[in-house]
Design an enzyme around this catalytic site. Structure first.
Site, mmCIF file in Angstrom:
data_model
loop_
_atom_site.group_PDB
_atom_site.id
_atom_site.type_symbol
_atom_site.label_atom_id
_atom_site.label_comp_id
_atom_site.label_asym_id
_atom_site.label_seq_id
_atom_site.Cartn_x
_atom_site.Cartn_y
_atom_site.Cartn_z
ATOM 1 N N GLY A 125 0.816 -1.213 0.000
ATOM 2 C CA GLY A 125 0.000 0.000 0.000
ATOM 3 C C GLY A 125 0.847 1.259 0.000
ATOM 4 O O GLY A 125 0.509 2.255 -0.656
ATOM 5 N N ASP A 126 1.969 1.237 0.734
ATOM 6 C CA ASP A 126 2.884 2.373 0.725
ATOM 7 C C ASP A 126 3.489 2.566 -0.660
ATOM 8 O O ASP A 126 3.649 3.693 -1.137
ATOM 9 C CB ASP A 126 3.992 2.158 1.754
ATOM 10 C CG ASP A 126 3.465 2.073 3.173
ATOM 11 O OD1 ASP A 126 2.961 3.090 3.671
ATOM 12 O OD2 ASP A 126 3.536 0.993 3.772
ATOM 13 N N CYS A 127 3.843 1.455 -1.317
ATOM 14 C CA CYS A 127 4.394 1.533 -2.670
ATOM 15 C C CYS A 127 3.362 2.103 -3.632
ATOM 16 O O CYS A 127 3.686 2.948 -4.475
ATOM 17 C CB CYS A 127 4.843 0.146 -3.121
ATOM 18 S SG CYS A 127 5.594 0.118 -4.758
#
Length: 465
Positions: A256-258
């Protein structure tokens, strides 16, 4: 906006720890697995991971977060990559630490400890937000985003804001360009406390549209893991579905951060939400396939972890080389940026292929192109350039390299023939000395007259209304 404006990541920094090993038996005193530890890894988590991912292609990133004087804070300061600059808020307490125990690559248990209260932001924090090219908010509910809420609302009126929400955090400020909840978070924000329920794409897009209206966001992308993502807008019945190009098999931690970091970089470069979600979906898939957070760790950080590959490849390049040489054939490699593929490129590659029995194209990464060509380049990301090149009938494989020259890659591939396009002199090529080590032949082939990426870009700019 100038190319020197940074992407600013705002949010809660964590220290992530992984203890990894094998589990082949149960403990004698309880029915729990015994993990034989093979290695340990520590890395920045939360907003720190998002910042590291945003800085992967050489961009300047400012991380606005709360840090203290505790051991975890000091450790994370030293772990951030060189491209990430800190603008700190004081932290009263300890930085949160999230520890996972993994057996055979699968998480068994997670232990969370620590936590503190962020203090008031200083001038450096406000200056970073004023100078941002785009803002990514990674809200893990630890208080950093709450302290800066008004400043983030002001930023949303000037630049693209991507908001990665968390059930423990605050809702996005109005005017966010893109909000990126995952499927579970979208259900929670919509008041659906049960995981069961309508799992159709229509239902996910409906949740996204509802949240876009509630949050006054321009768009909401609901990420669906191996199914891709759905992009929705308020009061709009035509959602965009972006599937995953290939199956996912790996550690999804940090995906999700990516996704959010990639979307922020696309929007910072002037892209629209559909383009941002498309590239973010591909990037998150590649991140998982590469090993997730482990792909960002230093090679010595975990003795049992396989280091990340130095290049991105299409197909089994070494297998291709071995098979061609087994038949007595000639391996040809060609290089370039290939930013806007045109007829001159195609003619060059077709001619290169005719000089041997297979053609491997060595392509500059996005960061490499930016260093060589300047801000605003490349026009197309490496994933798109690789896909287009791999689709040409004359190309057998594509390899991406991150350095300014392909010398290190050529030492690994050791082609029989190296082909460059343009008006180079063979002796002036920086990789010429390396090629002479194994007796490779170097050829320079001309491009088709009147065709160039720069000229195509100039004509497109002149034709714009």
């Amino acid at each position: 906006m100038t190319g020197h404006q940074p992407i600013v990541v705002v949010g809660d920094l964590l220290l992530d720890e992984d203890v990894a090993g094998d589990a082949t038996r149960l403990a004698p005193d309880a029915p729990v697995p015994v993990v034989e530890v093979a290695g340990e890894r520590r890395r920045p988590g939360g907003a720190g991971l998002a910042a590291a991912l945003a800085a992967r292609d050489g961009r300047e990133v400012v991380l606005v977060t709360a840090l203290g004087t505790d051991p975890a804070s000091e450790a994370v300061r030293g772990m951030l990559p060189p491209g990430v600059r800190l603008a700190e808020l004081p932290l009263d307490g300890c930085l949160p630490v999230k520890s996972r125990v993994l057996a055979d690559g699968q998480p068994l248990v997670r232990v969370d400890r620590g936590g503190g209260v962020p203090g008031s932001p200083g001038p450096a924090v406000h200056r970073a937000l004023r100078e941002a090219r785009a803002v990514l908010v990674a809200d893990y509910g630890q208080g950093t985003v709450a302290v800066l809420r008004q400043a983030l609302a002001d930023a949303a009126r000037r630049v693209p804001v991507v908001w990665d929400p968390h059930p423990r955090g605050r809702p996005p400020v109005g005017g966010a360009r893109l909000v990126t909840p995952n499927e579970r978070e979208a259900r929670w924000f919509c008041g659906e406390r049960e995981r069961e329920g309508d799992d159709s794409l229509r239902a996910h897009s409906r949740r996204g549209a509802l949240l876009a209206e509630r949050w006054e966001a321009l768009s909401v992308a609901v990420t669906l893991g191996c199914r891709g993502a759905v992009l929705a807008r308020a009061h709009c019945d035509d959602p965009l579905y972006v599937p995953v190009a290939a199956g996912l098999d790996g550690d999804p931690c940090g995906a999700g951060d990516c996704f959010a970091a990639t979307a922020a970089t696309v929007l910072a470069d002037g892209g629209l939400p559909p383009e941002a979600v498309g590239q973010a979906t591909e990037a998150a898939s590649a991140f998982i396939a590469a090993g997730g957070p482990a792909s960002l760790a230093p090679r010595a950080a975990l003795s049992a972890a396989r280091p990340p590959a130095p290049v991105a490849e299409s197909g089994d390049v070494q297998g291709l080389i071995a098979s061609v040489r087994a038949e007595g054939g000639t391996v040809v490699a060609a290089g370039g940026c290939f930013d806007l593929l045109h007829a001159g490129h195609v003619q060059f590659l077709e001619n290169a292929r005719r000089t041997g029995d297979c053609l491997i194209v060595c392509v500059n990464s996005d960061a490499s192109v930016r260093r060589l060509k300047g801000p605003g380049r490349p026009f197309n990301p490496a994933a798109d350039r690789t896909r287009v090149l791999a689709g040409l009938g004359c190309v057998d494989a594509v390899v991406v390299f991150d350095e300014d020259t392909p010398e290190a890659l050529l030492r690994r591939l050791r082609p029989d023939v190296w082909v460059k396009g343009g008006d180079y002199s063979v002796r002036d090529l920086p990789e010429a000395a390396a090629l002479r080590e194994w007796g490779a032949q170097t050829l320079v082939l001309p491009y088709l007259d009147g065709r160039s990426t720069t000229e195509l870009a100039r004509r497109a700019a002149c034709a714009s209304p």
